[in-house]
Scaffold this active site. Structure first.
Site, PDB file in Angstrom:
ATOM      1  N   GLU B  46       0.835  -1.209   0.000  1.00 51.08           N
ATOM      2  CA  GLU B  46       0.000   0.000   0.000  1.00 51.08           C
ATOM      3  C   GLU B  46       0.869   1.258   0.000  1.00 51.08           C
ATOM      4  O   GLU B  46       1.857   1.333   0.747  1.00 51.08           O
ATOM      5  CB  GLU B  46      -0.882  -0.024   1.256  1.00 51.08           C
ATOM      6  CG  GLU B  46      -1.904   1.089   1.323  1.00 51.08           C
ATOM      7  CD  GLU B  46      -2.695   1.054   2.639  1.00 51.08           C
ATOM      8  OE1 GLU B  46      -2.264   0.389   3.587  1.00 51.08           O
ATOM      9  OE2 GLU B  46      -3.750   1.730   2.702  1.00 51.08           O
ATOM     10  N   LYS B 119     -10.212   2.595  -1.748  1.00 47.41           N
ATOM     11  CA  LYS B 119     -10.353   1.963  -0.425  1.00 47.41           C
ATOM     12  C   LYS B 119     -11.660   2.385   0.247  1.00 47.41           C
ATOM     13  O   LYS B 119     -11.937   3.576   0.401  1.00 47.41           O
ATOM     14  CB  LYS B 119      -9.159   2.376   0.438  1.00 47.41           C
ATOM     15  CG  LYS B 119      -9.029   1.692   1.780  1.00 47.41           C
ATOM     16  CD  LYS B 119      -7.659   2.067   2.407  1.00 47.41           C
ATOM     17  CE  LYS B 119      -7.430   1.438   3.768  1.00 47.41           C
ATOM     18  NZ  LYS B 119      -6.069   1.741   4.279  1.00 47.41           N
ATOM     19  N   CYS B 156      -5.664  -2.955   2.572  1.00 46.28           N
ATOM     20  CA  CYS B 156      -5.310  -2.910   3.997  1.00 46.28           C
ATOM     21  C   CYS B 156      -6.515  -3.034   4.949  1.00 46.28           C
ATOM     22  O   CYS B 156      -7.027  -4.126   5.108  1.00 46.28           O
ATOM     23  CB  CYS B 156      -4.493  -1.660   4.275  1.00 46.28           C
ATOM     24  SG  CYS B 156      -3.514  -1.798   5.814  1.00 46.28           S
TER      25      CYS B 156
END
Lengths: 295, 295
Positions: B46, B119, B156
């Site tokens: 990331e 995200k 993540c």
């Protein structure tokens, strides 16, 4: 959001149930042993009242079903009241002619039946003909209130579904409880056995992580031959208790035995504040979880 | 439901990104190393283009954001085209003034930008001020189609949410991919470090189990001091590739390195037929997954 009783001590009684007549006696002995560890909550394996009869499809075995409340519930009620504990048991329930369930029962410290849970996800594969025997539960994923907190009782195959664990957590369960009957096909090689066993532990420990709560998983153990001799399941034991980061607090291996551990709600609070997953769930974007598939 | 290319070889390039100027060179070298293993799909950690800047809240660091497509996408496009592979990278995206995203980009074998994923679940805790920097994604959990199959790219913090993994699976993803930046607070003792690390592996491996698919998780590694010197994260590495029963196929420890493995779709087919969870999901009883809490 504290709990009046914290920590609580919980135990799993891992046992074998070959086709002998003394199951109640064996269960009573296991519960006594669990109480000896100080347990306030005691979990038994799935369908502990009988040999695992779902290996074959036989209409005559519906005779083994019983009402709830009924004989097994009554027996567990006596046990719970005798020690002033909560007992989570599992019954082949006859609800109506043609409607049978795989039902978990929760007995309170005074022997009261505090609640039931009818297994929602029903397996059907070689050796586990549960869709033949069990009507899927038609209730909600609703925890059972007890003096030691709210218990998210689920049953075996449910343990593979993150949705079930999440729903129990969202409804306020303090602990997830899985009475279980899972084992190896004796044909499986060691590598496959190891993968299955680890997958089974991983997914349940992950429910603890995802929801910041403890898990009690109580499995059968030992080899059981099908009632018609057509096959055999080697129930793998491995009952365990884990904490809100999935950390193992107590575990059985293959042998029958009793494990117990303290479940600390204040520890769950700490973990949920450190890892606030409930804060961040994208509930605006989860509608498609109700889809069977994308098309 | 076969895949035209099976198995596929995928790699994770685990790297450290202290504040030096040579990140692109380092990434190019990692990709070359991955290609050397035969990888057709290469995943980077990331926000690999920069030091992990979210340790502090500084409005001037929005200058580090870039458009998509833009410089990092262009660089990754060249890398993908050079080797005829798929590259999954991660960009601090400037979408509009006041709207910045943490965005994964997927480049195809001819260098085309095949798709992006913004995200959806955004963390905010000491050392990870992501809610300050990143607007949550407003798209769906939609996989990106590639010549090697459909990739469920998540980022993540998404990895802690079973819902995200399930939605990508339901939309037909073949593999789940997690570019990641997670580490320890250097204040944490060894027990807490171990629990966090294991929890992180368990929950992702459980997504593999629940959905019968492979996982690629690529994390940063190494200590990074905050841009204002106020703190430090010890990124824990531990990138891994696992199969559809959660079995580890390849893994890094703490050091930088490249791992790769064959991802066999036919093995996923076998596992999904043995453990047919998609068959048995109780989609009639999942409506409350859209609740924030029971009340």
């Amino acid at each position: 959001m504290s709990h009046p009783v914290d920590p609580i001590k919980a135990a799993c009684v891992q046992q074998a149930y070959p086709p002998v007549a003394s199951h109640y006696k064996r269960i009573a002995s296991g519960i006594a042993q669990a109480v000896g560890t100080g347990a306030q909550i005691v979990v038994l394996p799935e369908l502990h009242g009988k040999p695992y009869f779902c290996q074959t499809m036989r209409t005559d075995l519906f005779e083994w079903a019983e009402s709830v409340p009924g004989p097994t519930t009554g027996f567990l009620s006596e046990q719970a009241a005798r020690y002033g504990i909560v007992v989570i048991g599992s019954v082949f329930e006859s609800r109506a002619e043609g409607i049978f369930h795989n039902t978990a029962v929760v007995l309170g410290p005074d022997g009261t039946l505090l609640g039931i849970y009818r297994k929602m996800h029903i397996p059907e594969d070689p050796g586990y003909h549960e869709k033949f025997y069990f009507t899927p539960g038609d209730g909600d994923f609703e925890p059972v209130e007890t003096p030691f907190g709210s218990l998210g009782v689920l049953v075996c195959w449910d343990q593979w579904f993150p949705e079930a664990a999440r729903l129990m957590a969202l409804k306020g369960a303090r602990v997830l409880v899985y009475p279980t009957a899972i084992g190896w096909d004796p044909q499986d090689d060691n590598e496959e056995r190891r993968r299955q066993y680890e997958a089974w532990r991983i997914i349940q420990r992950a429910h603890a992580v995802a929801n910041g709560m403890h898990i009690l998983c109580c499995n059968r153990t030992g080899q059981e031959t099908a009632t018609d001799g057509s096959g055999c399941i080697d129930f793998w034991g491995g009952s365990f208790i884990c904490g809100p980061q999935g950390e193992l607090l107590a575990q059985c291996d293959y042998d029958a035995g009793v494990i117990s551990a303290d479940l600390s709600w204040s520890r769950c609070q700490d973990v949920r504040r450190l890892w606030p997953f409930f804060r961040d769930r994208r509930i605006d974007a989860y509608a498609d979880l109700k889809l069977r598939w994308r098309e």
